[in-house]
Design a protein around this motif. Sequence first.
Motif, PDB file in Angstrom:
ATOM      1  N   UNK A 163      -3.348   5.181   3.464  1.00 26.38           N
ATOM      2  CA  UNK A 163      -3.878   5.269   4.897  1.00 26.38           C
ATOM      3  C   UNK A 163      -4.024   3.831   5.606  1.00 26.38           C
ATOM      4  N   UNK A 164      -4.275   3.019   4.876  1.00 25.73           N
ATOM      5  CA  UNK A 164      -4.574   1.543   5.286  1.00 25.73           C
ATOM      6  C   UNK A 164      -3.262   1.236   6.536  1.00 25.73           C
ATOM      7  N   UNK A 165      -2.067   0.864   5.769  1.00 29.55           N
ATOM      8  CA  UNK A 165      -0.949   0.606   6.795  1.00 29.55           C
ATOM      9  C   UNK A 165      -0.674   1.648   7.902  1.00 29.55           C
ATOM     10  N   UNK A 166      -0.792   3.049   7.395  1.00 26.90           N
ATOM     11  CA  UNK A 166      -0.815   3.963   8.676  1.00 26.90           C
ATOM     12  C   UNK A 166      -1.705   3.765   9.734  1.00 26.90           C
ATOM     13  N   UNK A 204       8.207  18.469  -3.257  1.00 20.58           N
ATOM     14  CA  UNK A 204       6.913  17.874  -3.699  1.00 20.58           C
ATOM     15  C   UNK A 204       5.615  17.919  -2.953  1.00 20.58           C
ATOM     16  N   UNK A 205       5.965  18.460  -1.706  1.00 19.50           N
ATOM     17  CA  UNK A 205       4.599  18.342  -0.981  1.00 19.50           C
ATOM     18  C   UNK A 205       4.432  17.256   0.120  1.00 19.50           C
ATOM     19  N   UNK A 206       3.776  17.485   1.288  1.00 16.71           N
ATOM     20  CA  UNK A 206       3.871  16.589   2.322  1.00 16.71           C
ATOM     21  C   UNK A 206       3.276  15.151   1.880  1.00 16.71           C
ATOM     22  N   UNK A 207       1.971  15.070   0.979  1.00 14.94           N
ATOM     23  CA  UNK A 207       1.552  13.763   0.515  1.00 14.94           C
ATOM     24  C   UNK A 207       1.975  13.410  -0.762  1.00 14.94           C
ATOM     25  N   UNK A 208       3.086  13.701  -1.142  1.00 17.63           N
ATOM     26  CA  UNK A 208       3.644  13.170  -2.412  1.00 17.63           C
ATOM     27  C   UNK A 208       3.583  11.555  -2.577  1.00 17.63           C
ATOM     28  N   UNK A 209       2.960  11.148  -3.499  1.00 19.32           N
ATOM     29  CA  UNK A 209       2.960   9.709  -3.698  1.00 19.32           C
ATOM     30  C   UNK A 209       1.852   9.005  -2.965  1.00 19.32           C
ATOM     31  N   UNK A 210       1.140   9.799  -2.323  1.00 17.45           N
ATOM     32  CA  UNK A 210       0.065   9.212  -1.507  1.00 17.45           C
ATOM     33  C   UNK A 210      -1.274   8.801  -2.298  1.00 17.45           C
ATOM     34  N   UNK A 211      -1.895   7.688  -2.036  1.00 22.16           N
ATOM     35  CA  UNK A 211      -2.934   7.326  -2.567  1.00 22.16           C
ATOM     36  C   UNK A 211      -4.070   6.985  -1.272  1.00 22.16           C
ATOM     37  N   UNK A 265       4.575   9.613   6.297  1.00 20.29           N
ATOM     38  CA  UNK A 265       3.901   8.434   6.734  1.00 20.29           C
ATOM     39  C   UNK A 265       3.880   8.296   8.288  1.00 20.29           C
ATOM     40  N   UNK A 266       5.349   8.476   8.527  1.00 21.57           N
ATOM     41  CA  UNK A 266       5.548   8.406  10.154  1.00 21.57           C
ATOM     42  C   UNK A 266       4.643   9.546  10.910  1.00 21.57           C
ATOM     43  N   UNK A 267       4.607  10.624  10.539  1.00 24.75           N
ATOM     44  CA  UNK A 267       4.020  11.897  11.313  1.00 24.75           C
ATOM     45  C   UNK A 267       2.367  11.493  11.133  1.00 24.75           C
ATOM     46  N   UNK A 268       1.957  11.081   9.997  1.00 23.32           N
ATOM     47  CA  UNK A 268       0.563  10.880   9.777  1.00 23.32           C
ATOM     48  C   UNK A 268       0.115   9.680  10.675  1.00 23.32           C
ATOM     49  N   UNK A 269       1.121   8.757  10.937  1.00 24.57           N
ATOM     50  CA  UNK A 269       0.549   7.583  11.879  1.00 24.57           C
ATOM     51  C   UNK A 269       0.622   8.031  13.182  1.00 24.57           C
ATOM     52  N   UNK A 270       1.670   8.832  13.868  1.00 25.72           N
ATOM     53  CA  UNK A 270       1.489   9.598  14.915  1.00 25.72           C
ATOM     54  C   UNK A 270       0.224  10.285  15.273  1.00 25.72           C
ATOM     55  N   UNK A 329       0.656  -1.191  -0.170  1.00 26.99           N
ATOM     56  CA  UNK A 329       0.039   0.220   0.073  1.00 26.99           C
ATOM     57  C   UNK A 329       0.866   1.177  -0.241  1.00 26.99           C
ATOM     58  N   UNK A 330       2.292   1.192   0.340  1.00 27.76           N
ATOM     59  CA  UNK A 330       2.943   2.620   0.525  1.00 27.76           C
ATOM     60  C   UNK A 330       3.881   2.387  -0.742  1.00 27.76           C
ATOM     61  N   UNK A 331       3.631   3.537  -1.700  1.00 29.42           N
ATOM     62  CA  UNK A 331       4.545   3.417  -3.126  1.00 29.42           C
ATOM     63  C   UNK A 331       5.731   3.853  -2.508  1.00 29.42           C
TER      64      UNK A 331
END
Length: 326
Positions: A247-250, A236-243, A48-53, A38-40
């Motif tokens: 969020x599933x593994x986060x 590139x921005x904070x959510x670069x490469x996100x789909x 991804x770490x900050x969002x997880x926190x 799920x994480x490209x």
Amino acid sequence: MATPNGVKSQSRMGPTVLFYSILLTLQYGAQPLISKRCIGKEVIVTSSVLTCEIVKVICALILMARDGSLKKLAKEWTLMGSLTASGLPAAIYALQNSLLQISYRSLDSLTFSILNQTKIFFTAFFTFIILRQKQSVQQIGALCLLIMAAVLLSVGEGSNKSSSGSVNPEQVLFYGIIPVLVASVLSGLASSLCQWASQVKKHSSYLMTVEMSIVGSLCLLVSTLKSPDGEAIKRHGFFHGWTALTMVPVISNALGGILVGLVTSHAGGVRKGFVIVSALLVTALLQFAFEGKPPSSYCLVALPLVISSISLYQKYPYLDKKKKKV
């Protein structure tokens, strides 16, 4: 029961802790596969770490509101108490999480999971240093078996991938094996500090989750000022490469962090580590089911060693001879 130094005895696990342990086993076993799928590769690790926190803080606050402890927080919480209990382990866990995110991408799921179990050895070492919790001779032998399995897997997998030529062996070593082993040392130290805070300082696991996530996030934000990830976020921005799938593994990782806190506070850091080892079986099953790839010969040799170490550790706990005579 409590020992003279204020640390609870963890001779038995109640049904609640067993339930938490089963959930943690499932989450931990599935996390490497979920993260890989799920994480490209374009996703910035720090994002991804900050969002997880952030997700972890939200979940912990909801649970605190549900059990009524959030109302007491305003009256009892102090900054000094928070920093004493959660500041150092938070910074350690923040670095550990970043190393694990790097390692996920260079190792297969089962290899990563087995190497990650060396954290149990380091947890036992640091609980002895910090909490004076001793291990029996058999338990020390069990921990040595665990290290043997990790070393075998490290050397075996590195040489196997080097001979196949499909993966750069230097990438496997420097971006896979070394990060996960360093993360294991940090995890052992942080887990022991958390156990000390929850059992000696009586800090609740939910509150520690909130405090550690906030402090850890601040440490990560400071590190982005001069790190490659910080430059990548600016460019590139904070959510670069996100789909949407990112969020599933986060979310899964955030829930796993809360479960780790609950199991550690009730059962102790070392026993928590052995509970997580059972997730290896889940990882092996999922890897075969979803990737169609059976475990390598090195994994098949290392896995029984790990399972044997669990059995030995649980069967022969340390007994204080002085107390036994009394």
